[in-house]
Design a protein around this motif. Sequence first.
Motif, PDB file in Angstrom:
ATOM      1  N   UNK A  68      22.572 -24.880  19.051  1.00 38.00           N
ATOM      2  CA  UNK A  68      23.277 -26.320  19.079  1.00 38.00           C
ATOM      3  C   UNK A  68      23.227 -26.915  20.593  1.00 38.00           C
ATOM      4  N   UNK A  69      22.632 -27.974  20.725  1.00 40.10           N
ATOM      5  CA  UNK A  69      22.328 -28.462  22.351  1.00 40.10           C
ATOM      6  C   UNK A  69      22.520 -30.123  22.130  1.00 40.10           C
ATOM      7  N   UNK A  70      23.009 -30.484  23.443  1.00 45.46           N
ATOM      8  CA  UNK A  70      22.854 -32.079  23.691  1.00 45.46           C
ATOM      9  C   UNK A  70      21.523 -32.220  23.918  1.00 45.46           C
ATOM     10  N   UNK A 131      16.677 -25.232  16.218  1.00 47.07           N
ATOM     11  CA  UNK A 131      17.696 -25.581  16.877  1.00 47.07           C
ATOM     12  C   UNK A 131      18.307 -27.234  16.294  1.00 47.07           C
ATOM     13  N   UNK A 132      19.561 -27.028  16.531  1.00 44.24           N
ATOM     14  CA  UNK A 132      20.334 -28.501  16.322  1.00 44.24           C
ATOM     15  C   UNK A 132      20.252 -29.193  17.691  1.00 44.24           C
ATOM     16  N   UNK A 133      20.059 -30.614  17.567  1.00 48.82           N
ATOM     17  CA  UNK A 133      20.213 -31.334  18.927  1.00 48.82           C
ATOM     18  C   UNK A 133      21.306 -32.470  18.464  1.00 48.82           C
ATOM     19  N   UNK A 134      22.280 -32.481  19.229  1.00 45.98           N
ATOM     20  CA  UNK A 134      23.340 -33.524  19.012  1.00 45.98           C
ATOM     21  C   UNK A 134      22.838 -34.562  20.203  1.00 45.98           C
ATOM     22  N   UNK A 142      17.550 -32.029  13.741  1.00 42.29           N
ATOM     23  CA  UNK A 142      17.171 -30.728  13.461  1.00 42.29           C
ATOM     24  C   UNK A 142      15.873 -30.092  13.327  1.00 42.29           C
ATOM     25  N   UNK A 143      15.348 -29.417  14.351  1.00 45.51           N
ATOM     26  CA  UNK A 143      13.914 -28.872  14.452  1.00 45.51           C
ATOM     27  C   UNK A 143      13.862 -27.669  14.059  1.00 45.51           C
ATOM     28  N   UNK A 144      12.500 -27.412  13.484  1.00 44.02           N
ATOM     29  CA  UNK A 144      12.232 -25.997  13.064  1.00 44.02           C
ATOM     30  C   UNK A 144      10.914 -25.390  13.563  1.00 44.02           C
ATOM     31  N   UNK A 145      10.806 -24.074  13.380  1.00 43.24           N
ATOM     32  CA  UNK A 145       9.286 -23.544  13.673  1.00 43.24           C
ATOM     33  C   UNK A 145       8.288 -24.304  13.018  1.00 43.24           C
ATOM     34  N   UNK A 146       7.364 -24.551  13.985  1.00 43.92           N
ATOM     35  CA  UNK A 146       6.076 -25.112  13.229  1.00 43.92           C
ATOM     36  C   UNK A 146       4.925 -24.374  14.221  1.00 43.92           C
ATOM     37  N   UNK A 147       5.040 -22.905  14.494  1.00 41.27           N
ATOM     38  CA  UNK A 147       3.734 -22.357  14.974  1.00 41.27           C
ATOM     39  C   UNK A 147       3.754 -22.137  16.437  1.00 41.27           C
ATOM     40  N   UNK A 148       2.908 -21.386  16.963  1.00 41.29           N
ATOM     41  CA  UNK A 148       2.958 -20.909  18.553  1.00 41.29           C
ATOM     42  C   UNK A 148       1.446 -21.034  18.808  1.00 41.29           C
ATOM     43  N   UNK A 149       1.414 -20.387  19.838  1.00 41.09           N
ATOM     44  CA  UNK A 149       0.196 -20.469  20.876  1.00 41.09           C
ATOM     45  C   UNK A 149      -0.641 -19.386  20.706  1.00 41.09           C
TER      46      UNK A 149
END
Length: 295
Positions: A68-70, A131-134, A142-149
């Motif tokens: 959880x991040x600002x 991650x949760x963004x305040x 709220x963001x979730x995984x959507x693949x990688x490189x």
Amino acid sequence: MALAFNSIPGWDRDDHAAAWAAFCVTADLFGFAPAQTDDPRAAFEALFEPVDIAGENGAHFTGYYEPELAGARVKSKQFSHPLYANPGGIEPDQPWFSRAEIGAGSLLTGLELVWVESAIEAFLAQVQGSVRIRLEDGQTLRLGYDGKNGQPYRSIGAQLVAQGVAPVAQMTPDRIREWCAAHPDQVQDLLNHNPSFVFFRPLDLPEDMGPPGAMGRPVTPGRTLAVDPEVIPLGSPVWIDCPGFGARLMVAQDVGSAIKGAGRGDIFLGSGHDAGRRAGAINTKGRMVVLQRRT
């Protein structure tokens, strides 16, 4: 090696109802119809057979969590480190540009989803996969995984251990943060040691719901385990005995870049700073017993 349930220390003392609730979140994807039961312990024992896949103290456990991040939607002096959307066009099993190449070439310009305060927190959010963004207006993104490189995962903690910064037992995320704060001019080189890079997507989830795991369903704090799906089928109940965490029945509902091989497990601890502190403290050997379907 097949076991009897009554030979598993602690089996009779677990909260089988909590384990059953977590199991039912993904039971249909595992070939079972989610069902109510008055005796979840008996249900597990009737449906499954315990098999020790790693032997005594042959399992290796770590913990993960939802940070959880600002943050802010617009770049500023305070919020200057982005988390990115997937650029698209990355072929499965085909390596794309590395972390260092992405940074050097500004290859993701225009795909910024949000900005956070530090490079190491952006990096650790990628490692956790959610991650949760305040936000400054009080809202939560709220963001979730959507693949990688497609690049291999390399541990920056292991790199600092190799440099003599601290022994393995003391190399926690907080210790990494401390090192980064003391060596700001070396942070990007450290992060570039890990060529793997994770992309995100916005999630529309209730505040009290966990992020989605690899099965596309919410993970449950203290009951979801990330495993190697080549060894343990996703959806399987898994008994663990992890010093510092405890002995209980988990459900294999997630995966991780560093979670490979028999006996490797990553315990989901929940969201926020306290969950992160508890997750960072888990790096230990223990026991893992997979519950396999009776035939």
